[in-house]
Design an enzyme around this catalytic site. Structure first.
Site, PDB file in Angstrom:
ATOM      1  N   THR A  84     -24.604   3.325 -19.251  1.00  0.00           N
ATOM      2  CA  THR A  84     -24.227   1.924 -19.456  1.00  0.00           C
ATOM      3  C   THR A  84     -22.747   1.900 -19.840  1.00  0.00           C
ATOM      4  OG1 THR A  84     -25.006   2.038 -21.754  1.00  0.00           O
ATOM      5  CG2 THR A  84     -26.526   1.150 -20.124  1.00  0.00           C
ATOM      6  N   THR A 122     -28.431   3.002 -24.410  1.00  0.00           N
ATOM      7  CA  THR A 122     -27.955   2.048 -25.403  1.00  0.00           C
ATOM      8  C   THR A 122     -27.609   0.728 -24.724  1.00  0.00           C
ATOM      9  OG1 THR A 122     -27.076   3.849 -26.751  1.00  0.00           O
ATOM     10  CG2 THR A 122     -26.244   1.632 -27.188  1.00  0.00           C
ATOM     11  N   LYS A 213     -29.539   0.863 -33.095  1.00  0.00           N
ATOM     12  CA  LYS A 213     -28.585   1.840 -32.550  1.00  0.00           C
ATOM     13  C   LYS A 213     -27.147   1.361 -32.730  1.00  0.00           C
ATOM     14  CE  LYS A 213     -26.527   5.114 -30.383  1.00  0.00           C
ATOM     15  NZ  LYS A 213     -26.862   5.685 -29.084  1.00  0.00           N
ATOM     16  N   PHE A 258     -19.010  11.677 -42.935  1.00  0.00           N
ATOM     17  CA  PHE A 258     -18.118  10.788 -42.182  1.00  0.00           C
ATOM     18  C   PHE A 258     -16.984  10.236 -43.048  1.00  0.00           C
ATOM     19  CE2 PHE A 258     -21.683  11.165 -39.444  1.00  0.00           C
ATOM     20  CZ  PHE A 258     -21.200  10.991 -38.160  1.00  0.00           C
ATOM     21  N   GLY A 262      -8.813  11.766 -40.363  1.00  0.00           N
ATOM     22  CA  GLY A 262      -8.153  12.513 -39.305  1.00  0.00           C
ATOM     23  C   GLY A 262      -7.641  11.609 -38.207  1.00  0.00           C
ATOM     24  N   GLY A 266     -13.814   9.252 -31.076  1.00  0.00           N
ATOM     25  CA  GLY A 266     -13.787   9.046 -29.636  1.00  0.00           C
ATOM     26  C   GLY A 266     -15.164   9.320 -29.075  1.00  0.00           C
ATOM     27  N   CYS A 269     -19.929   7.389 -27.312  1.00  0.00           N
ATOM     28  CA  CYS A 269     -20.774   6.456 -28.065  1.00  0.00           C
ATOM     29  C   CYS A 269     -19.989   5.460 -28.911  1.00  0.00           C
ATOM     30  CB  CYS A 269     -21.745   7.237 -28.948  1.00  0.00           C
ATOM     31  SG  CYS A 269     -23.023   8.131 -28.020  1.00  0.00           S
ATOM     32  N   LYS A 328     -14.561  16.178 -29.555  1.00  0.00           N
ATOM     33  CA  LYS A 328     -15.052  16.850 -30.747  1.00  0.00           C
ATOM     34  C   LYS A 328     -15.387  18.278 -30.358  1.00  0.00           C
ATOM     35  CE  LYS A 328     -19.287  16.231 -32.130  1.00  0.00           C
ATOM     36  NZ  LYS A 328     -20.555  15.627 -32.605  1.00  0.00           N
TER      37      LYS A 328
END
Length: 430
Positions: A84, A122, A213, A258, A262, A266, A269, A328
């Site tokens: 999506t 999602t 979500k 979290f 930094g 990205g 999601c 990541k």
């Protein structure tokens, strides 16, 4: 149980292999013949730790792949795990989901007995009920709530740890409209819940599951942006932001997860989901100003790295090593990687850019075919005037003597993982 998964991408392949691991018979349906062949040969079509082993273990037994939608006729439930993607205005593009739902609906016309269709992708609230369900009814000629039901089971998989996230979830969210659908969803997930030691199972409505979500990811993205905002303030006052945020994280109401400041978030999601729920809120007549601010802070972070670099050297004509291209560590995914706007800004400033990443170089080459790419971090640093650390791969934390090969050792660390040492000018981003 017998399950069909529509889509063999990052989510589809992962959940298919993991469902097989907990004992279900699973068939992956995908239009890409190469991906289907890869799965049937026991090779995962994507880079994800632990996935190769599961696909190899179960291929030809409890896991198979096909391009034929008729495979769903022999299954109890079908999960729609299709892309999506974001449109320019933040809305999600449902065209692939709609095509998949039409194909499932046409196939269900020949189905004997009850079937459950579950949205795994999602999608914004009401999509399953108001878009997917009507397509299934129209194409199948079946009656919702009698011949088939719909459900929603959001995924909370992090790239780089998707397999462990699925097999050891913090929670399982099961959205349904009827008791029958709820019971079948429980049957699907009971083996996983038992294996995982009994994580919380949230049974709720379909649109509530869709919203959970978005709320989950919007909260995490906002937490990161707030941590970055606070860390940016700390840097202006010469304060150690890590000490501040570590102390803040000790508050049980906040927690330490979290809070690592930094270069920002990205991936596939957070950017897409935050943009989508902001756009959906606007459609409903509400301006999500806090989420919009979270995006603004995130967009500023890569540019701050260049601003800090300018305090020590002119990027015009400088050889600048960008260490880390994936969004990541643990993945080769460069979607919305913070390296992309940073490289764009460096090129606009006239820098000569060399990039390096352990696994994501080829994917980034599609975005920047004309910059140089190194085969190792040491090669990237050799002769460089500056180095910008964007992804926190472990190997970057181990760098030491490699900095001696730089022409002018200016290091701007966007992940606070490089150790300060003599011989380099070191600046953390925050």
């Amino acid at each position: 149980m017998k399950l069909s998964i529509i889509g063999s991408g990052y989510v589809g392949t992962t959940i298919a292999a993991c469902f097989a691991e907990v004992g279900h018979d699973v068939v992956n349906v995908d239009i890409d013949e190469d991906i289907v062949a890869s799965v049937n040969d026991g090779d995962a079509p994507i880079h994800e730790p632990g996935l190769d082993e599961l696909v190899e273990k179960h291929a030809g037994d409890r896991l198979r792949a096909t391009t034929d939608y008729d495979a769903i006729l022999d299954t109890d439930a079908t999960f729609l795990a299709l892309p999506t993607p974001s449109e320019d205005d933040g809305h999600i593009d449902l065209s692939i989901m709609e095509a998949g739902a039409r194909s499932v609906g046409r196939t269900l016309a020949d189905k004997d007995g009850y079937h459950l269709v579950v949205t795994k992708s999602t999608v914004v609230p009401t999509t399953t009920e108001e878009v997917i369900a009507p397509l299934l009814e129209d194409e199948s000629g079946l009656e919702l709530g009698t011949d088939f039901d719909i459900g929603m089971n959001p995924e909370f998989l992090r790239e780089g740890s998707a397999v462990s996230d699925f097999l050891g979830p913090d929670k399982v969210v099961l959205g349904s409209q009827t008791d029958r659908a709820a019971a079948l969803l429980r049957d699907v997930f009971d083996p996983l819940v038992e294996r995982a030691g009994g994580p919380p199972v949230v049974e709720t409505g379909v649109r509530e599951a869709e919203m959970i979500k978005y709320a989950n990811n919007a909260f995490l993205a906002s937490k990161i942006s707030l941590a970055n905002d606070l860390a940016n303030i700390c840097k202006e006052y010469g304060i150690d932001s890590e000490e501040v945020l570590d102390a803040v994280g000790l508050d049980s109401r906040i927690g330490s997860a979290f809070l690592g400041a930094g270069v920002g978030w990205g991936g596939s999601c957070f950017p897409k989901d935050v943009a989508a729920i902001v756009a959906a809120a606007r459609d409903a007549g509400y301006e999500a100003t806090m989420l919009e601010a979270a995006v603004e802070v995130n967009d500023r972070q890569p540019v701050r790295m260049l601003d800090i670099l300018r305090e020590h050297t002119d990027p015009s004509g400088a050889r600048v090593a960008v260490l880390g291209l994936a969004f990541k560590p643990g993945t080769d995914d460069v979607r919305n990687s913070r390296a992309i706007p940073l490289i764009d800004a460096l090129l606009d400033a006239g820098a000569d850019v060399v990039g390096y990443d352990p696994v994501a170089t080829e994917n980034m080459r599609e975005h920047f075919p004309d910059i140089d790419y190194a085969d190792s971090a040491a090669d990237a640093l050799a002769g460089a005037d500056a180095a910008l650390v964007v992804t926190d791969w472990d190997e970057f934390a181990a760098l030491d003597d490699e900095f001696d090969a730089m022409t002018d050792a200016v290091v701007v660390d966007g992940r606070s993982i490089v150790s300060r040492r003599d011989g380099i000018v070191y600046e953390s981003l925050v």
